[in-house]
Design an enzyme around this catalytic site. Structure first.
Site, PDB file in Angstrom:
ATOM      1  N   GLU A 177     -10.482   4.431   7.844  1.00 57.58           N
ATOM      2  CA  GLU A 177      -9.146   4.082   8.327  1.00 57.58           C
ATOM      3  C   GLU A 177      -9.182   2.939   9.335  1.00 57.58           C
ATOM      4  OE1 GLU A 177      -7.117   7.092  10.662  1.00 57.58           O
ATOM      5  OE2 GLU A 177      -5.197   6.083  10.457  1.00 57.58           O
ATOM      6  N   LYS A 219      -7.823   4.726   4.025  1.00 58.92           N
ATOM      7  CA  LYS A 219      -6.559   5.057   4.689  1.00 58.92           C
ATOM      8  C   LYS A 219      -6.067   3.792   5.360  1.00 58.92           C
ATOM      9  CE  LYS A 219      -4.333   8.179   7.953  1.00 58.92           C
ATOM     10  NZ  LYS A 219      -4.209   9.598   8.309  1.00 58.92           N
TER      11      LYS A 219
HETATM   12  P1  13P Z   1       0.313   8.850  11.692  1.00 56.93           P
HETATM   13  O1  13P Z   1       0.787   9.018  10.274  1.00 56.93           O
HETATM   14  O2  13P Z   1       1.119   9.593  12.700  1.00 56.93           O
HETATM   15  O3  13P Z   1       0.095   7.398  12.035  1.00 56.93           O
HETATM   16  O4  13P Z   1      -1.104   9.531  11.790  1.00 56.93           O
HETATM   17  C1  13P Z   1      -1.993   9.344  10.770  1.00 56.93           C
HETATM   18  C2  13P Z   1      -3.350   9.358  11.287  1.00 56.93           C
HETATM   19  O5  13P Z   1      -4.157  10.164  10.919  1.00 56.93           O
HETATM   20  C3  13P Z   1      -3.723   8.319  12.251  1.00 56.93           C
HETATM   21  O6  13P Z   1      -5.098   8.327  12.418  1.00 56.93           O
END
Ligand code: 13P
Length: 334
Positions: A177, A219
């Site tokens: 991510e 992600k």
């Molecule tokens: P949000 O969808 O609230 O941004 O959180 C997702 C997430 O896992 C951020 O690391």
């Protein structure tokens, strides 16, 4: 662990019409969410809240997996069933956040790097034994005057790739991510350029560290204008820019891409995902891994009566899962 097993898990995470619920807030982050609705941040309240979310009836209809925080992976329902066991029984794959958060990147004013590689091999072994089959590591890229720097993008990409390789060694699917933050007044073009550079660096680093993309999930953050930009893009513009950016940077062999919600309004997060899937002709499934956009409405209602609103809060969780699941098919009806 064979690549076939990792690939099977990764594909199940992005099965048609399903996505991930991110409930992996650290103790400090859930403190902020609880404070916003007046809930005391005790271990029991955190456990009870996660129990409400994870025992939502029929959650598995639209949810393929849930990302937990270390504490939650070790907790159980009131009746003593470990959360990971309950999830697996309901067809929901247990995931675990394994990074240790962001820290200032030395020499790079205003930028951060994610830490947590030291000791990660042993932690992953333990998480696997506790039932985790995928893991998440979040890198954060800030947009501002003269940032992000190449140094910051490279340092974060390198850490993500080191983490991903360790996950695969442990039989755990890495969810990589790299979040480009919405904070700031930058326009959508700037977000596009930064996201493109970030993803190019990430996939270069994954290649360098021998990470098998067939057993990896991305992600991603969507390509949007900064929160304080005067000119906000339409739903269709965001969808088109995000898909174009992904198509030009993300190899087609990746099993799937899921999005974070990043502070978008619940309905926007759903509408953006739906619009992207309506574009069609995509090399990978596009789904969701929302935290706030899955939870905020339910948390708000639950906070008003932790016992009395338990079922109603679960109904909201299910509705958000269904809406986002439909959006993952490009069939959300708004
Ligand atoms: P949000 O969808 O609230 O941004 O959180 C997702 C997430 O896992 C951020 O690391």
């Amino acid at each position: 662990m064979s690549i076939e097993q990792l690939a099977e898990t990764a594909q199940a995470m992005v099965a048609a019409g399903k996505g991930i619920i991110a409930i992996d807030e650290s103790t400090a982050t859930i403190a902020k969410r609880f404070a916003g609705v007046g809930i005391e941040n005790t271990e029991e309240n955190r456990r009870a809240y996660r129990e409400m979310l994870l025992t939502t009836p029929k959650l598995g209809e639209h949810i393929s997996g849930a990302i937990l925080y270390d504490e939650t992976l070790r907790q159980s329902t009131r009746d003593g069933v470990p959360f990971a066991k309950l999830m697996a029984a309901n067809g929901i794959i247990p995931g675990i956040k394994v990074d240790k958060g962001t820290h200032p990147l030395a020499g790079c004013q205003g930028e951060v790097v994610t830490e947590g590689l030291d000791g990660l091999r042993d932690r992953l072994k333990e998480y696997y034994a506790l039932g985790a089959r995928f893991a998440k590591w979040r890198a954060v890229i800030n947009i501002g005057d003269d940032i992000p720097s190449g140094t910051c993008i490279e340092a974060n990409a390198h850490a993500l790739a080191r983490y991903a390789a360790l996950c695969q060694e442990a039989g755990i699917v890495p969810m990589v991510e790299p979040e480009v933050l919405m904070d700031g007044d930058h326009d959508i073009e700037t977000c596009y350029e930064v996201t493109e550079a970030t993803l190019r660096a990430l996939f270069g680093a994954l290649y360098e560290q021998n990470v098998m993309l067939e057993g990896t999930i991305l992600k991603a953050s969507m390509v949007v204008a900064g929160k304080h930009c005067d000119e906000q893009a339409s739903i269709e513009e965001v969808a088109e820019a995000t898909v174009m950016c992904l198509k030009s940077t993300v190899p087609a062999i990746l099993p799937g891409v899921v999005f974070l919600s990043g502070g978008q309004r619940d309905e926007d997060a759903t509408a953006h995902l739906d619009a992207m899937n309506r574009l069609g002709n995509l090399p990978w499934p596009l789904s969701f891994s929302y935290g706030r956009a899955m939870q905020s409405a339910a948390l708000e209602l639950w906070s008003k009566d932790l016992v009395g609103n338990f079922d109603k809060a679960q109904a909201i969780v299910h509705a958000r899962a269904r809406d986002n699941g439909m959006a993952a098919l490009g069939k959300w009806e708004g």
